[in-house]
Design an enzyme around this catalytic site. Structure first.
Site, PDB file in Angstrom:
ATOM      1  N   CYS A 115      16.335  36.552  -8.073  1.00 44.35           N
ATOM      2  CA  CYS A 115      15.811  36.913  -9.354  1.00 44.35           C
ATOM      3  C   CYS A 115      15.025  37.956  -9.689  1.00 44.35           C
ATOM      4  O   CYS A 115      15.353  38.714 -10.337  1.00 44.35           O
ATOM      5  CB  CYS A 115      15.001  35.648  -9.879  1.00 44.35           C
ATOM      6  N   CYS A 167      11.407  33.285  -7.335  1.00 48.03           N
ATOM      7  CA  CYS A 167      12.796  33.361  -6.705  1.00 48.03           C
ATOM      8  C   CYS A 167      13.397  34.680  -6.396  1.00 48.03           C
ATOM      9  O   CYS A 167      13.223  35.710  -7.170  1.00 48.03           O
ATOM     10  CB  CYS A 167      13.795  32.891  -8.058  1.00 48.03           C
TER      11      CYS A 167
END
Length: 102
Positions: A33, A30
């Site tokens: 993230c 991600c």
């Protein structure tokens, strides 16, 4: 204090504390993230009054489901074992700290 790697085996131990707990639900693939991760690391190092943990949603689907994670990154603040704040998506460090201080 450093960031703790949280899993279902140590979850109770990590969250059973008088301190506020910041949990970062993430995945290695991600992009947002990866933007939030170093901020969470900094907050952990600079703020020993908080417990900071990261939960990989791919490795810990039961914990992700328990917290209703539908999008990542998701940050959750716990106090006395209860969710007091939640946020989805990348946030600047100042906003993450506001979640903890609020």
């Amino acid at each position: 204090m450093s960031v703790l790697s949280v899993n279902k085996e140590n979850f109770e131990q990590v969250t059973n504390t008088e301190k506020k707990v910041l949990l970062d639900f993430f995945a290695t693939w991600c992009g947002p993230c990866r933007m939030v991760s170093p901020l969470v690391d900094q907050i952990a190092e600079e703020n020993p009054q908080y417990v900071v943990g990261k939960i990989n949603v791919d490795d810990e689907p039961e914990l992700a489901q328990a917290f209703g994670v539908s999008s990542i990154p998701m940050l959750v603040v716990l106090q006395d074992g209860k969710v007091v704040s939640k946020s989805v998506g990348a946030r600047p460090k100042a906003q993450i700290l506001q979640m903890l201080e609020g």
